[in-house]
Scaffold this active site. Structure first.
Site, mmCIF file in Angstrom:
data_model
loop_
_atom_site.group_PDB
_atom_site.id
_atom_site.type_symbol
_atom_site.label_atom_id
_atom_site.label_comp_id
_atom_site.label_asym_id
_atom_site.label_seq_id
_atom_site.Cartn_x
_atom_site.Cartn_y
_atom_site.Cartn_z
ATOM 1 N N ASP A 478 4.399 -5.551 -4.888
ATOM 2 C CA ASP A 478 3.566 -4.941 -3.849
ATOM 3 C C ASP A 478 3.165 -5.974 -2.787
ATOM 4 O O ASP A 478 3.297 -7.187 -3.000
ATOM 5 C CB ASP A 478 2.319 -4.352 -4.531
ATOM 6 C CG ASP A 478 1.710 -3.198 -3.764
ATOM 7 O OD1 ASP A 478 2.080 -2.994 -2.592
ATOM 8 O OD2 ASP A 478 0.842 -2.501 -4.331
ATOM 9 N N ASP A 548 2.316 5.603 -0.050
ATOM 10 C CA ASP A 548 1.134 5.832 -0.897
ATOM 11 C C ASP A 548 0.663 7.271 -0.792
ATOM 12 O O ASP A 548 -0.261 7.670 -1.492
ATOM 13 C CB ASP A 548 -0.007 4.909 -0.463
ATOM 14 C CG ASP A 548 0.072 3.561 -1.161
ATOM 15 O OD1 ASP A 548 0.887 3.417 -2.086
ATOM 16 O OD2 ASP A 548 -0.688 2.653 -0.773
HETATM 17 C C1 DGJ Z 1 -0.557 -0.113 -3.121
HETATM 18 C C2 DGJ Z 1 0.553 0.625 -3.777
HETATM 19 O O1 DGJ Z 1 1.326 1.294 -2.847
HETATM 20 C C3 DGJ Z 1 -0.033 1.563 -4.826
HETATM 21 O O2 DGJ Z 1 0.972 2.354 -5.377
HETATM 22 C C4 DGJ Z 1 -0.705 0.720 -5.850
HETATM 23 O O3 DGJ Z 1 0.235 -0.080 -6.507
HETATM 24 C C5 DGJ Z 1 -1.774 -0.124 -5.214
HETATM 25 N N1 DGJ Z 1 -1.270 -0.873 -4.106
HETATM 26 C C6 DGJ Z 1 -2.382 -1.071 -6.199
HETATM 27 O O4 DGJ Z 1 -3.237 -1.951 -5.637
#
Ligand code: DGJ
Length: 729
Positions: A478, A548
């Site tokens: 991430d 997201d």
């Molecule tokens: C952003 C990601 O896109 C989410 O799916 C998740 O992993 C969060 N970060 C966790 O902090």
């Protein structure tokens, strides 16, 4: 052979199965662009370069007032000698000059394709798949050697371009702009398509006619970004998904980029793409070299769907790498939306235990397992297990999950540091920052300075230690903020404008090292969802968390837009709970499943809270997906109904041998007394009869494509349909 050079006319002809690209050495060894478009047989084309004296366009050769670089369509334009348009290359010399005069010197044609040092790029598995042309140009005064690199993938219908520069002079040069490619179209009759967006709203499709002057898309955020994607296409006004000309440009890079289209006084259109020259300057000392990233250019006269299939094929098969490239991707369950930071070992095991009955194959432990991380204020950089949450450790947890019959995956955010962390206490200089300036936080975190080799080495070591400590089969990588105060304690003041690009080179080295060390692990990249959904990342990690935003209806546009360039096997797509956490919408489980099945299916919800009926619904979805995922992930994809135009969505995935297909349709809003809809399918064999397994009806391929397949009447909002088609033997 796909690359020809006519010694008499000095014309280069690059030929794919569907396209031709021609340029010529003209007048005192300038390189003029002649043509790019539908394939032509030879170089004997109508004389396309015609000259007249044009006012206010200066002349590099005193004796010829009709020849000006200002109006000449060029291959790689430089700044300073009579071209007033945007240059592809802009150099500052040691004496303060900013003029570059590039002339053709020589060329070579080689089979296959070489790697680009330190950068992601498309590749060949066999030298017969492509040929490469290297054209050497020289600026005599500075002894700057510029090599234009073209690779022609004949059957994949793509031409890649990149540029390599070498300082063979005695003085240091400042590279202020070195684009990866430039092409001058001798017309302006185009519309430009790009993919703007935002966090949780990625990759809308925008389309607008070119106008005189400059139009550009770019990122200055230190990553390719949610906000623009390193892709543009030029299309005709009449171009549709299935008809008309399309020129696609896609940059294999994950940092600051710029794509420019400048329409000049004579209505020629110049397209330039590469690293963003904003806040960029690279010092090139004598004997040093600089390599630009690669741009992948495709041409078709068969519409946008055809362009996408070219990108899907090349990026799916010759950009993504490793054992997972062609392997069916596992159905996963991720605990993020189920628990956020609020979990412990018991909670994780309870979710996993419930999930195992649904047939899910991989459990992913998301953010919150390390340091003292109970919220997003702390611990990034401290990649050690959080004992209070996971007292038995990662190894035991992973083994318990393995015993349940699922693989175990783990979340990381290796490029970041929390000011509240052991790492930051020990190394406050390891983040991007500028002396005497505030260090602006975003999500309470700072960006580690990956332009520093020592920071990169430390992160390789920390991530490696965790990956070696437990049976981990999957990693979610991430990256949750953009860069501000871009400066490095490590580099001298005159090299501070190199930091953003050096960061990318550092990141690419880290990812190359870790992914090579752990070839069995499936890596998925992520940046707050799709903030770095770009070809550069796909070279290291064959899939990306698309957004997201997990709402099925928002996802219709996000996935449709993403599919313009990126293969289905690269898109992570999850079923989450309702009301949806991002938009509050309530959609049926079936619809959420069908939309997520249009990519790599996963689940991201607390299955322990679901009813038996919902669990059995999920089991049915997982079973169904396993039976069709080969066709979905590796078949040929066609967009059928655009959510941008109709609000509704339709797509079909057709297997390689055309004996199977999966049709997905989502009708968003039901209407009283509404119309019956039929959708014309694509990609089927017209001569074959297909059975729709869900209804047991048999139709001929040609009727399904020309008359269309009826979709069920939308008697409620968000109604979805998934039909499997199978050839009748
Ligand atoms: C952003 C990601 O896109 C989410 O799916 C998740 O992993 C969060 N970060 C966790 O902090």
């Amino acid at each position: 052979m796909t690359i020809y050079f006519d010694k008499e006319t000095k014309i280069f002809h690059l030929q794919t199965n569907q396209s031709s690209y021609l340029f010529q050495v003209v007048n005192n060894d300038y390189l003029a662009h002649l043509y790019w478009g539908k394939r032509v047989r030879s170089t004997s084309m109508p004389k396309s370069l015609r000259y007249i004296d044009r006012g206010f366009s200066g002349n590099p050769n005193k004796e010829d007032r009709t020849f000006s670089l200002d109006t000449l369509p060029q291959e790689y334009p430089a700044y300073g000698h009579t071209d007033f348009r945007s240059p592809a290359v802009h150099i500052e010399t040691a004496d303060g000059g900013r003029i570059t005069d590039l002339r053709y010197v020589s060329h070579e044609i080689l089979p296959g394709k070489r790697r680009l040092e330190g950068l992601p790029a498309t590749y060949v598995e066999d030298t017969s798949e492509a040929d490469t042309l290297k054209v050497s140009m020289l600026d005599e005064v500075t002894q700057l050697h510029v090599t234009l690199i073209y690779t022609v993938y004949a059957t994949r219908n793509a031409i890649t371009r990149a540029v390599h520069v070498e300082n063979k002079g005695e003085d240091t040069l400042g590279l202020e702009k070195v684009a990866s490619m430039s092409v001058d179209f001798r017309e302006t009759d185009f519309e430009m398509i790009n993919l703007p967006g935002a966090h949780v709203r990625e990759r809308d499709i925008e389309r607008a006619p070119l106008r005189r002057g400059m139009q550009s898309v770019e990122s200055r955020r230190g990553s390719s970004s949610h906000h623009q994607n390193p892709f543009i296409a030029l299309v005709r006004e009449e171009t549709t998904e299935t008809t008309g000309e399309v020129y696609g440009f896609s940059l294999v890079y994950s940092g600051n980029f710029k794509a420019e289209v400048e329409v000049d006084q004579t209505c020629q259109s110049r397209v330039i793409m590469g690293i963003n020259d904003f806040d960029f300057k690279w010092l090139l000392k004598p004997a040093e070299t600089f390599q630009t990233p690669e741009v992948v250019m495709v041409y078709t006269d068969q519409g946008l769907n055809d362009m996408s299939r070219m990108y899907h094929d090349l990026y799916g098969r010759r950009l993504a790498r490793g054992k997972h490239r062609d392997a069916e991707r596992p159905v996963l369950i991720n605990n993020w939306e189920a628990t956020y930071f609020d979990f412990n070992e018991d909670k994780i095991l309870t979710i996993a235990d419930k999930a195992k009955d649904t047939g899910v194959e991989l459990f992913v432990l998301d953010d919150g397992w390390f340091g003292k991380r109970d919220d997003d204020f702390t611990s990034l950089g401290d990649w050690f297990v959080y004992d209070e949450k996971l007292p038995s450790g990662l190894k035991t947890l992973a083994e318990k999950i393995n015993k349940m019959g699922m693989q175990f995956g783990l979340w990381f955010e290796p490029e970041m540091v929390s000011p509240e962390s052991e790492l930051y206490k020990a190394h406050p200089d390891w983040c991007l920052h500028v002396p005497n300036r505030r260090r602006s936080e975003s999500r309470n975190q700072l960006v580690l300075d990956f332009s520093r080799p020592d920071v990169c080495d430390e992160m390789i070591q920390r991530v490696t230690a965790i990956l070696e400590s437990a049976p981990i089969s999957y990693v979610k990588w991430d990256m949750n903020r953009n860069m501000t105060e871009i400066g490095s304690h490590y580099w001298p003041k005159e090299q501070q404008k190199e930091v953003a690009h050096r960061y990318m080179l550092g990141l690419y080295r880290v990812m190359e090292t870790i992914t090579a060390k752990f070839p069995e692990i499936l890596f998925e990249s992520c940046s707050g969802g799709g903030g770095r959904f770009d070809p550069g990342m796909l070279y290291y990690m064959p899939q990306t968390w698309t957004s997201d935003n997990t709402d099925a209806i928002s996802r219709l546009r996000i996935q449709y837009g993403t599919s313009l360039v990126y293969p289905i096997s690269s898109m992570g797509s999850h079923v989450s709970e309702v009301p949806n956490h991002q938009v509050g919408r309530i959609t049926p489980l079936e619809t959420r499943g069908h939309v997520a099945m249009d990519g790599n299916l996963g689940y991201e919800l607390d299955v322990t809270k679901l009813s038996d009926e919902e669990i059995s619904g999920i089991k049915t979805q997982v079973d169904l997906y396993k039976s069709i995922r080969q066709t979905i992930q590796y078949g040929t994809f066609y967009r059928l109904v655009s959510p941008f135009e109709t609000g509704n969505y339709g797509s079909i995935h057709v297997s390689e041998t055309k004996d199977k297909a999966v049709f997905i349709y989502v009708h968003t809003l039901a209407e009283a007394n509404g119309l019956f809809k039929a959708v014309k399918l694509q990609g089927l064999d017209p001569e074959t009869d297909y059975c729709v397994l869900e209804t047991n009806d048999v139709y001929s391929g040609d009727s399904l494509m020309h008359i269309g397949l009826n979709v069920p009447y939308a008697n409620h909002d968000f109604k979805s349909t998934l039909y499997r088609l199978e050839a009748v033997k």
